[in-house]
Motif scaffolding. Sequence first.
Motif, PDB file in Angstrom:
ATOM      1  N   GLY A   1     -23.680  32.600  -9.413  1.00  0.00           N
ATOM      2  CA  GLY A   1     -24.088  33.983  -9.213  1.00  0.00           C
ATOM      3  C   GLY A   1     -23.362  34.988 -10.070  1.00  0.00           C
ATOM      4  N   PHE A   2     -22.792  34.576 -11.165  1.00  0.00           N
ATOM      5  CA  PHE A   2     -22.048  35.480 -12.040  1.00  0.00           C
ATOM      6  C   PHE A   2     -22.938  36.606 -12.567  1.00  0.00           C
ATOM      7  CE2 PHE A   2     -20.575  36.699 -16.298  1.00  0.00           C
ATOM      8  CZ  PHE A   2     -19.283  37.075 -16.020  1.00  0.00           C
ATOM      9  N   PHE A   3     -24.180  36.302 -12.845  1.00  0.00           N
ATOM     10  CA  PHE A   3     -25.086  37.289 -13.428  1.00  0.00           C
ATOM     11  C   PHE A   3     -25.758  38.165 -12.369  1.00  0.00           C
ATOM     12  CE2 PHE A   3     -25.022  33.673 -16.423  1.00  0.00           C
ATOM     13  CZ  PHE A   3     -24.399  34.313 -17.468  1.00  0.00           C
ATOM     14  N   HIS A   4     -25.567  37.842 -11.090  1.00  0.00           N
ATOM     15  CA  HIS A   4     -26.195  38.614 -10.013  1.00  0.00           C
ATOM     16  C   HIS A   4     -25.203  39.530  -9.302  1.00  0.00           C
ATOM     17  CE1 HIS A   4     -29.746  36.171 -10.499  1.00  0.00           C
ATOM     18  NE2 HIS A   4     -29.027  35.070 -10.340  1.00  0.00           N
ATOM     19  N   PHE A   5     -23.950  39.124  -9.213  1.00  0.00           N
ATOM     20  CA  PHE A   5     -22.933  39.897  -8.523  1.00  0.00           C
ATOM     21  C   PHE A   5     -22.157  40.745  -9.519  1.00  0.00           C
ATOM     22  CE2 PHE A   5     -22.839  35.964  -5.726  1.00  0.00           C
ATOM     23  CZ  PHE A   5     -23.619  36.532  -4.737  1.00  0.00           C
ATOM     24  N   SER A   6     -21.396  41.702  -8.974  1.00  0.00           N
ATOM     25  CA  SER A   6     -20.420  42.374  -9.822  1.00  0.00           C
ATOM     26  C   SER A   6     -19.256  41.413 -10.039  1.00  0.00           C
ATOM     27  CB  SER A   6     -19.939  43.670  -9.169  1.00  0.00           C
ATOM     28  OG  SER A   6     -19.140  43.383  -8.046  1.00  0.00           O
ATOM     29  N   ARG A   7     -18.402  41.752 -10.942  1.00  0.00           N
ATOM     30  CA  ARG A   7     -17.307  40.842 -11.274  1.00  0.00           C
ATOM     31  C   ARG A   7     -16.390  40.587 -10.065  1.00  0.00           C
ATOM     32  NH1 ARG A   7     -16.038  39.072 -16.116  1.00  0.00           N
ATOM     33  NH2 ARG A   7     -13.979  38.252 -16.514  1.00  0.00           N
ATOM     34  N   MET A   8     -16.081  41.627  -9.310  1.00  0.00           N
ATOM     35  CA  MET A   8     -15.204  41.460  -8.142  1.00  0.00           C
ATOM     36  C   MET A   8     -15.900  40.670  -7.033  1.00  0.00           C
ATOM     37  SD  MET A   8     -12.296  42.406  -8.933  1.00  0.00           S
ATOM     38  CE  MET A   8     -11.568  42.111  -7.356  1.00  0.00           C
TER      39      MET A   8
END
Length: 137
Positions: free
Chosen positions: A50-57
């Motif tokens: 989910g790196f591309f769906h969530f914010s970095r934090m």
Amino acid sequence: MELIALGYLGSVFWLLKGTTPAQKRWIGGMFSLLIAIFVIGSLWIRYQTGFFHFSRMEWYNTDGSIPLGKWAVPWYIVFVLLLLLLILFRFIQKIKTMPANKRWLPFVLAVFFTLVYLSAAYFSLFFVAFLFFPFAP
């Protein structure tokens, strides 16, 4: 991470300057294939976590970096050792062209370089692991 991998590939091709075309094809092709597998695998793991769906934090809070770290840390070790082998290969090629009575000094320097390189890689492994795995303060 992908940009660092491409920079690594650039340093490999820089080290291959002055080699025969067959060596450039085999060694450069092998390193290019390994970099391609690493980049595709890391992007796939990022997509799955989910790196591309969530914010970095949010991605860090859901422990998305742990599967990526389990992929990146072994590849770091492989790439460090392969780069050392390539550097020593080029160094041995230079030593072969030297006169026989002057080969001992570059050989001693190669052994010293190997020890320093491996110790620096060992210490930098901590920082690579620190990027992916959460450590208690």
